[in-house]
Design a protein around this motif. Structure first.
Motif, PDB file in Angstrom:
ATOM      1  N   ARG A  61       0.843  -1.209   0.000  1.00  0.00           N
ATOM      2  CA  ARG A  61       0.000   0.000   0.000  1.00  0.00           C
ATOM      3  C   ARG A  61       0.876   1.255   0.000  1.00  0.00           C
ATOM      4  NH1 ARG A  61      -2.041   2.588   4.498  1.00  0.00           N
ATOM      5  NH2 ARG A  61      -1.570   0.768   5.786  1.00  0.00           N
ATOM      6  N   PHE A  62       1.917   1.269   0.829  1.00  0.00           N
ATOM      7  CA  PHE A  62       2.808   2.430   0.896  1.00  0.00           C
ATOM      8  C   PHE A  62       3.495   2.671  -0.449  1.00  0.00           C
ATOM      9  CE2 PHE A  62       3.716   1.357   5.650  1.00  0.00           C
ATOM     10  CZ  PHE A  62       2.425   1.734   5.988  1.00  0.00           C
ATOM     11  N   LEU A  63       3.973   1.598  -1.086  1.00  0.00           N
ATOM     12  CA  LEU A  63       4.686   1.735  -2.354  1.00  0.00           C
ATOM     13  C   LEU A  63       3.753   2.131  -3.494  1.00  0.00           C
ATOM     14  CD1 LEU A  63       7.145  -1.279  -2.103  1.00  0.00           C
ATOM     15  CD2 LEU A  63       7.669   1.156  -1.781  1.00  0.00           C
ATOM     16  N   ARG A  64       2.514   1.699  -3.436  1.00  0.00           N
ATOM     17  CA  ARG A  64       1.543   2.146  -4.448  1.00  0.00           C
ATOM     18  C   ARG A  64       1.294   3.650  -4.316  1.00  0.00           C
ATOM     19  NH1 ARG A  64      -0.538  -2.116  -7.208  1.00  0.00           N
ATOM     20  NH2 ARG A  64      -0.796  -4.094  -6.135  1.00  0.00           N
ATOM     21  N   HIS A  65       1.308   4.138  -3.088  1.00  0.00           N
ATOM     22  CA  HIS A  65       1.103   5.564  -2.830  1.00  0.00           C
ATOM     23  C   HIS A  65       2.325   6.382  -3.243  1.00  0.00           C
ATOM     24  CE1 HIS A  65       0.893   9.285  -0.451  1.00  0.00           C
ATOM     25  NE2 HIS A  65      -0.412   9.141  -0.553  1.00  0.00           N
ATOM     26  N   GLU A  66       3.522   5.854  -2.960  1.00  0.00           N
ATOM     27  CA  GLU A  66       4.778   6.560  -3.261  1.00  0.00           C
ATOM     28  C   GLU A  66       5.803   5.562  -3.793  1.00  0.00           C
ATOM     29  OE1 GLU A  66       7.386   8.653  -4.351  1.00  0.00           O
ATOM     30  OE2 GLU A  66       5.945   9.917  -3.292  1.00  0.00           O
ATOM     31  N   PRO A  67       5.970   5.471  -5.122  1.00  0.00           N
ATOM     32  CA  PRO A  67       6.869   4.462  -5.697  1.00  0.00           C
ATOM     33  C   PRO A  67       8.362   4.810  -5.653  1.00  0.00           C
ATOM     34  CG  PRO A  67       5.714   5.631  -7.438  1.00  0.00           C
ATOM     35  CD  PRO A  67       5.158   6.137  -6.137  1.00  0.00           C
ATOM     36  N   ALA A  68       8.720   6.018  -5.237  1.00  0.00           N
ATOM     37  CA  ALA A  68      10.139   6.374  -5.124  1.00  0.00           C
ATOM     38  C   ALA A  68      10.678   5.829  -3.807  1.00  0.00           C
ATOM     39  CB  ALA A  68      10.304   7.893  -5.182  1.00  0.00           C
ATOM     40  N   ILE A  69      11.799   5.126  -3.881  1.00  0.00           N
ATOM     41  CA  ILE A  69      12.373   4.491  -2.688  1.00  0.00           C
ATOM     42  C   ILE A  69      13.884   4.700  -2.642  1.00  0.00           C
ATOM     43  CG2 ILE A  69      10.592   2.721  -2.525  1.00  0.00           C
ATOM     44  CD1 ILE A  69      13.777   1.411  -3.660  1.00  0.00           C
ATOM     45  N   ALA A  70      14.456   4.395  -1.492  1.00  0.00           N
ATOM     46  CA  ALA A  70      15.904   4.251  -1.327  1.00  0.00           C
ATOM     47  C   ALA A  70      16.129   2.815  -0.842  1.00  0.00           C
ATOM     48  CB  ALA A  70      16.442   5.251  -0.313  1.00  0.00           C
ATOM     49  N   PHE A  71      17.329   2.288  -1.051  1.00  0.00           N
ATOM     50  CA  PHE A  71      17.601   0.912  -0.649  1.00  0.00           C
ATOM     51  C   PHE A  71      19.050   0.750  -0.224  1.00  0.00           C
ATOM     52  CE2 PHE A  71      18.199   1.171  -5.220  1.00  0.00           C
ATOM     53  CZ  PHE A  71      19.442   0.595  -5.407  1.00  0.00           C
ATOM     54  N   ASP A  72      19.293  -0.341   0.500  1.00  0.00           N
ATOM     55  CA  ASP A  72      20.629  -0.702   0.964  1.00  0.00           C
ATOM     56  C   ASP A  72      20.734  -2.217   0.930  1.00  0.00           C
ATOM     57  OD1 ASP A  72      23.148  -0.029   2.879  1.00  0.00           O
ATOM     58  OD2 ASP A  72      22.097  -1.806   3.618  1.00  0.00           O
ATOM     59  N   ILE A  73      21.818  -2.711   0.365  1.00  0.00           N
ATOM     60  CA  ILE A  73      22.157  -4.135   0.420  1.00  0.00           C
ATOM     61  C   ILE A  73      23.611  -4.185   0.858  1.00  0.00           C
ATOM     62  CG2 ILE A  73      22.379  -6.314  -0.832  1.00  0.00           C
ATOM     63  CD1 ILE A  73      20.352  -5.147  -2.889  1.00  0.00           C
ATOM     64  N   SER A  74      23.838  -4.615   2.094  1.00  0.00           N
ATOM     65  CA  SER A  74      25.206  -4.602   2.614  1.00  0.00           C
ATOM     66  C   SER A  74      25.433  -5.767   3.567  1.00  0.00           C
ATOM     67  CB  SER A  74      25.496  -3.273   3.317  1.00  0.00           C
ATOM     68  OG  SER A  74      24.569  -3.020   4.333  1.00  0.00           O
ATOM     69  N   THR A  75      26.690  -6.151   3.657  1.00  0.00           N
ATOM     70  CA  THR A  75      27.048  -7.263   4.523  1.00  0.00           C
ATOM     71  C   THR A  75      26.992  -6.827   5.981  1.00  0.00           C
ATOM     72  OG1 THR A  75      29.391  -6.740   4.357  1.00  0.00           O
ATOM     73  CG2 THR A  75      28.516  -8.328   2.756  1.00  0.00           C
ATOM     74  N   ASN A  76      26.817  -7.804   6.847  1.00  0.00           N
ATOM     75  CA  ASN A  76      26.700  -7.536   8.276  1.00  0.00           C
ATOM     76  C   ASN A  76      27.948  -7.940   9.058  1.00  0.00           C
ATOM     77  OD1 ASN A  76      24.008  -6.542   8.135  1.00  0.00           O
ATOM     78  ND2 ASN A  76      23.326  -8.646   7.839  1.00  0.00           N
ATOM     79  N   ARG A  77      28.938  -8.470   8.356  1.00  0.00           N
ATOM     80  CA  ARG A  77      30.182  -8.897   8.996  1.00  0.00           C
ATOM     81  C   ARG A  77      31.361  -8.206   8.331  1.00  0.00           C
ATOM     82  NH1 ARG A  77      28.731 -15.161   8.638  1.00  0.00           N
ATOM     83  NH2 ARG A  77      27.061 -15.182  10.156  1.00  0.00           N
ATOM     84  N   VAL A  78      32.436  -8.076   9.071  1.00  0.00           N
ATOM     85  CA  VAL A  78      33.680  -7.502   8.555  1.00  0.00           C
ATOM     86  C   VAL A  78      34.216  -8.406   7.462  1.00  0.00           C
ATOM     87  CG1 VAL A  78      36.053  -6.967   9.207  1.00  0.00           C
ATOM     88  CG2 VAL A  78      34.164  -6.369  10.756  1.00  0.00           C
ATOM     89  N   PRO A  79      34.693  -7.870   6.361  1.00  0.00           N
ATOM     90  CA  PRO A  79      34.766  -6.451   6.027  1.00  0.00           C
ATOM     91  C   PRO A  79      33.434  -5.972   5.426  1.00  0.00           C
ATOM     92  CG  PRO A  79      35.806  -7.705   4.278  1.00  0.00           C
ATOM     93  CD  PRO A  79      35.352  -8.701   5.330  1.00  0.00           C
ATOM     94  N   SER A 141      37.092  -3.630   2.580  1.00  0.00           N
ATOM     95  CA  SER A 141      37.995  -4.777   2.727  1.00  0.00           C
ATOM     96  C   SER A 141      39.434  -4.353   2.945  1.00  0.00           C
ATOM     97  CB  SER A 141      37.916  -5.683   1.492  1.00  0.00           C
ATOM     98  OG  SER A 141      36.639  -6.233   1.368  1.00  0.00           O
ATOM     99  N   ASP A 142      39.915  -3.367   2.206  1.00  0.00           N
ATOM    100  CA  ASP A 142      41.317  -2.945   2.323  1.00  0.00           C
ATOM    101  C   ASP A 142      41.642  -2.420   3.710  1.00  0.00           C
ATOM    102  OD1 ASP A 142      41.813  -3.697  -0.269  1.00  0.00           O
ATOM    103  OD2 ASP A 142      41.655  -1.653  -1.072  1.00  0.00           O
ATOM    104  N   ARG A 143      40.762  -1.633   4.291  1.00  0.00           N
ATOM    105  CA  ARG A 143      41.068  -1.050   5.601  1.00  0.00           C
ATOM    106  C   ARG A 143      40.638  -1.938   6.765  1.00  0.00           C
ATOM    107  NH1 ARG A 143      36.974   4.114   6.070  1.00  0.00           N
ATOM    108  NH2 ARG A 143      36.296   3.722   3.974  1.00  0.00           N
ATOM    109  N   MET A 144      39.752  -2.904   6.538  1.00  0.00           N
ATOM    110  CA  MET A 144      39.284  -3.755   7.637  1.00  0.00           C
ATOM    111  C   MET A 144      39.922  -5.131   7.622  1.00  0.00           C
ATOM    112  SD  MET A 144      35.260  -2.804   7.755  1.00  0.00           S
ATOM    113  CE  MET A 144      34.969  -2.969   9.500  1.00  0.00           C
ATOM    114  N   GLY A 145      40.629  -5.478   6.562  1.00  0.00           N
ATOM    115  CA  GLY A 145      41.223  -6.803   6.458  1.00  0.00           C
ATOM    116  C   GLY A 145      40.263  -7.786   5.858  1.00  0.00           C
ATOM    117  N   ALA A 146      40.713  -8.978   5.682  1.00  0.00           N
ATOM    118  CA  ALA A 146      39.917 -10.011   5.020  1.00  0.00           C
ATOM    119  C   ALA A 146      38.660 -10.342   5.797  1.00  0.00           C
ATOM    120  CB  ALA A 146      40.754 -11.253   4.791  1.00  0.00           C
ATOM    121  N   GLY A 147      38.749 -10.478   7.118  1.00  0.00           N
ATOM    122  CA  GLY A 147      37.569 -10.785   7.918  1.00  0.00           C
ATOM    123  C   GLY A 147      36.822 -11.979   7.377  1.00  0.00           C
ATOM    124  N   SER A 148      35.542 -11.891   7.389  1.00  0.00           N
ATOM    125  CA  SER A 148      34.693 -12.967   6.900  1.00  0.00           C
ATOM    126  C   SER A 148      34.499 -12.829   5.402  1.00  0.00           C
ATOM    127  CB  SER A 148      33.328 -12.912   7.587  1.00  0.00           C
ATOM    128  OG  SER A 148      32.453 -13.822   6.985  1.00  0.00           O
TER     129      SER A 148
END
Length: 153
Positions: A61-79, A141-148
């Motif tokens: 319902r919210f997206l039908r009212h306002e189709p403009a969005i922002a998004f994020d897809i990011s890892t949760n572990r270092v790096p 990755s460069d500044r945090m190291g290989a990590g997971s």
């Protein structure tokens, strides 16, 4: 046409989106103008991000009212690494096939109580298709190291 900025090339972004199985966070606005954020599973197809959710969900319902969005897809572990951006949403009622693909992608198959519940024929699913206008990538990755290096990080 999507504008790509940041650390990665367009090919790097596509590889990240295909191989990384963390959820997408979608930011939108409710009809009263207040912000709303939700986390969903996604798949990347033909330059777009696709999600599925129940057809009667508040988000639809919210997206039908306002189709403009922002998004994020990011890892949760270092790096830490990922993308963020903005775009426009299209919604249709053909969410079943997308949901099946998402269940297989995130759960590794359809043989679990959660998968069976999600894929119940009684559920009506909407497909949310995000056409990105801008994607900004980052990779610490460069500044945090290989990590997971776990692809589900």
């Amino acid at each position: 046409m999507t504008e790509f900025r940041g650390t990665w090339t367009e090919d790097d972004v596509e590889t990240f989106l295909q191989e990384t199985t963390v959820p997408i966070r979608i930011a939108t606005r409710r009809p009263d103008g207040s912000p709303w954020i939700v986390t969903l599973w996604y798949r990347y197809r033909d330059g777009a991000l696709e999600c599925a959710t129940q057809a009667n969900a508040d988000l639809v319902r919210f997206l039908r009212h306002e189709p403009a969005i922002a998004f994020d897809i990011s890892t949760n572990r270092v790096p830490y690494r990922g993308i963020r951006g903005n775009g426009t949403v299209e919604i249709d009622s053909d969410g079943g096939p997308v949901l099946r693909d998402l269940v297989e992608r995130y759960l590794g198959g359809t043989d679990s109580p959660l998968a069976e519940w999600l894929l119940d024929e009684e559920r009506e699913e909407a497909r949310i298709r995000i056409a990105p206008d801008e994607i900004y990538s980052w990779d610490y990755s460069d500044r945090m190291g290989a990590g997971s290096s776990d692809r589900t990080a």
